[in-house]
Scaffold this active site. Structure first.
Site, PDB file in Angstrom:
ATOM      1  N   SER A  25      -9.507   1.621   3.066  1.00  0.00           N
ATOM      2  CA  SER A  25      -8.671   2.389   2.174  1.00  0.00           C
ATOM      3  C   SER A  25      -7.646   1.552   1.401  1.00  0.00           C
ATOM      4  O   SER A  25      -7.066   2.043   0.431  1.00  0.00           O
ATOM      5  CB  SER A  25      -7.932   3.484   2.960  1.00  0.00           C
ATOM      6  OG  SER A  25      -7.082   2.913   3.934  1.00  0.00           O
ATOM      7  N   LYS A  72       0.857  -1.195   0.000  1.00  0.00           N
ATOM      8  CA  LYS A  72       0.000   0.000   0.000  1.00  0.00           C
ATOM      9  C   LYS A  72       0.889   1.240   0.000  1.00  0.00           C
ATOM     10  O   LYS A  72       1.916   1.266   0.704  1.00  0.00           O
ATOM     11  CB  LYS A  72      -0.882  -0.035   1.260  1.00  0.00           C
ATOM     12  CG  LYS A  72      -1.878   1.098   1.376  1.00  0.00           C
ATOM     13  CD  LYS A  72      -2.705   0.943   2.661  1.00  0.00           C
ATOM     14  CE  LYS A  72      -3.749   2.024   2.799  1.00  0.00           C
ATOM     15  NZ  LYS A  72      -4.549   1.872   4.051  1.00  0.00           N
ATOM     16  N   SER A 100      -9.536  -0.788   7.146  1.00  0.00           N
ATOM     17  CA  SER A 100      -9.020  -0.624   5.783  1.00  0.00           C
ATOM     18  C   SER A 100      -8.363  -1.838   5.159  1.00  0.00           C
ATOM     19  O   SER A 100      -8.087  -1.832   3.957  1.00  0.00           O
ATOM     20  CB  SER A 100      -8.032   0.537   5.738  1.00  0.00           C
ATOM     21  OG  SER A 100      -8.747   1.721   5.680  1.00  0.00           O
TER      22      SER A 100
HETATM   23  N1  GLN Z   1     -12.769   3.853   6.544  1.00  0.00           N
HETATM   24  C1  GLN Z   1     -12.099   4.171   7.774  1.00  0.00           C
HETATM   25  C2  GLN Z   1     -11.650   5.611   7.770  1.00  0.00           C
HETATM   26  O1  GLN Z   1     -11.777   6.239   6.768  1.00  0.00           O
HETATM   27  C3  GLN Z   1     -10.929   3.266   8.003  1.00  0.00           C
HETATM   28  C4  GLN Z   1      -9.751   3.666   7.240  1.00  0.00           C
HETATM   29  C5  GLN Z   1      -8.518   2.922   7.610  1.00  0.00           C
HETATM   30  O2  GLN Z   1      -8.580   1.896   8.289  1.00  0.00           O
HETATM   31  N2  GLN Z   1      -7.383   3.470   7.198  1.00  0.00           N
HETATM   32  O3  GLN Z   1     -11.174   6.098   8.747  1.00  0.00           O
END
Ligand code: GLN
Length: 466
Positions: free
Chosen positions: A149, A74, A173
């Protein structure tokens, strides 16, 4: 699916394939892909490393299990000399000065990095649309989002462009995109893997997480990356998880699930009925299943977003164009900061920075931020009590199936609510694995802190049960 790592290792050892051919094939697939999973291709590095593996094999030397295995990263991990953009305008020209501990351990084991993967900018999002590299498209249906994400990472694994990928999970994410693309994704216990070199989003819940197509591959990669690191004081030493230990489900007698996750209008009807059918199959194997009380989804989501926004506002304050990032000159220093940050952060990131600074500011912090911290303690206590009663908690990964590309951007609040089932386990810092079974977007398996082994064990049991 069985372990691809073992399979490829055998093929390399038997000289059925060359590492160079394998890496080249994956690089070509990544280059041609239309799912927008790639931010940077690490082709020169990957082919150099592959040639070294081939030379070793040609010399008759033995190679380690991960040696020559291609993987994805990532684009929020530092890998020295590579672009690390966090899918943002601010860092689109930024090159890492050092390598993240988790990634270094994989490199030391001989795994071959192919790609820095598309994701929501700074981890802000649940769809991988909040990116300057174009929305990531779902591996199963490209009209739908890839999830977020770590969307690029999950799609690459699902499409076999990488054997495994390393995502990052702050509030879901890794688990949510794994569920949206039908692969495995683990958020280990907080602190099991060093966060050093993972770009900070919300430091109190950020976790390094592997995504793969089998439990065995998750286990192998988890073992390599785990361990205490003096560069991250929240890390702890952990024993390797053995393949034998997780292959039997003895010790798992009681499983719980949260009643209010299921008895709500917010859950898709099929996800609900599939989840309940799974419960019946587990019961049929002689395991006791208990319905547990838990906090309302709205409380979980607001607690998570209060704390995550506060932490990201603080963490991202360093990105002002002076030490890092695209600097845009203004009339004076303050103006320079302002225009650099206004022009280079996405709408979603700005929403979070503004929200975070608000909840931390005088007059609001007691009412909102401290209340959030308190709630987090209550949530953790709730989990501790639950795990006195049950060995494992299972839940759906998401209340609904993946949205169409474009929909989440129109309604950020709905997007936050789609995290209802993942964020609680992040606040509890608990090990949680998405398995591609049970509902259209998979199931989450959670155990008490430091009990990552039990999670993998139960995943093996489920594989043969449902
Ligand atoms: N969707 C969640 C957020 O936007 C989790 C994102 C993540 O785990 N980086 O905070």
């Amino acid at each position: 699916m069985s372990s691809q790592i073992h399979h490829i290792h055998q093929q390399l050892m038997n000289k059925d394939i060359s590492c160079t051919a394998l890496v080249q094939e994956k690089l070509d697939l990544l280059k041609q892909n239309t799912n927008n999973t790639v931010n940077t291709l690490l082709d020169t590095l990957a082919l150099d490393l592959a040639a070294k593996v081939d030379a070793k094999i040609a010399n008759g030397e033995t190679i380690g299990l991960l040696e020559g295995i291609p993987f994805g990263i990532k684009d929020v991990y530092m890998v020295q000399g590579t672009y690390t953009t966090a899918s943002s305008d601010l860092l689109k020209n930024y090159k890492s000065a050092y390598t993240a501990t988790a990634i270094q351990k994989l490199l030391d084991a001989g795994a071959i990095p192919l790609v820095k993967e598309n994701c929501d900018s700074f981890g802000h999002g649940s769809s991988s649309e909040n990116t300057i590299f174009g929305a990531v498209k779902n591996a199963i249906n490209p009209d739908l989002v890839g999830g977020g994400s770590s969307g690029g990472s999950a799609v690459n694994v699902a499409k076999d462009y990488t054997v495994f990928s390393i995502g990052g999970d702050t509030g879901g994410s890794v688990r949510q995109p794994a569920g949206y693309n039908n692969v495995y994704g683990l958020k280990p216990t907080y602190g099991r893997i060093s966060r050093y070199g993972l770009m900070a989003y919300a430091s109190s819940t950020d976790c390094v997480g592997p995504i793969a197509k089998s439990i065995e591959d998750i286990r192998i990669v988890l073992n390599i990356m785990s361990g205490k690191d003096t560069k991250d004081q929240t890390t702890y030493a952990s024993a390797d998880i053995s393949q034998e230990v997780i292959s039997s489900s003895e010790n798992i007698k009681t499983v719980g699930y949260f009643k209010n996750f299921i008895e709500t209008d917010a859950i898709d009807a099929d996800i609900k009925s599939d989840f309940l059918a799974t419960i019946e199959k587990i019961k049929a194997k002689g395991i006791e299943v208990k319905a547990l009380d838990f906090f309302e989804s709205e409380t979980l989501v607001s607690t998570y977003y209060t704390l995550a926004m506060a932490e990201t506002a603080s963490n991202l304050s360093r990105l002002d164009g002076t030490n890092y990032g695209n600097r845009i000159e203004g009339d004076n220093l303050k103006e320079t900061y302002s225009v650099t940050r206004s022009e280079n952060f996405s709408e979603e990131s700005k929403r979070r920075i503004v929200g975070g600074n608000q909840v931390l500011s005088q007059g609001f912090s007691d009412e909102i931020y401290l209340k959030g911290l308190n709630l987090r303690d209550n949530i953790s206590e709730n989990f501790e009590k639950d795990f006195e009663e049950v060995d494992i908690i299972i839940s759906p990964v998401t209340p609904s199936t993946p949205p169409k590309i474009g929909d989440s951007l129109k309604d950020p609040h709905a997007m936050y609510l789609s995290d209802a089932y993942t964020v609680g386990f992040s606040l509890g810092q608990l090990p949680t694995l998405t398995v591609p079974q049970g509902t259209a977007t998979g199931l989450q398996i959670t155990a008490a802190k430091h009990n990552d082994e039990l999670v993998l064990k139960f995943a093996n049991f489920l594989k043969d049960t449902i």
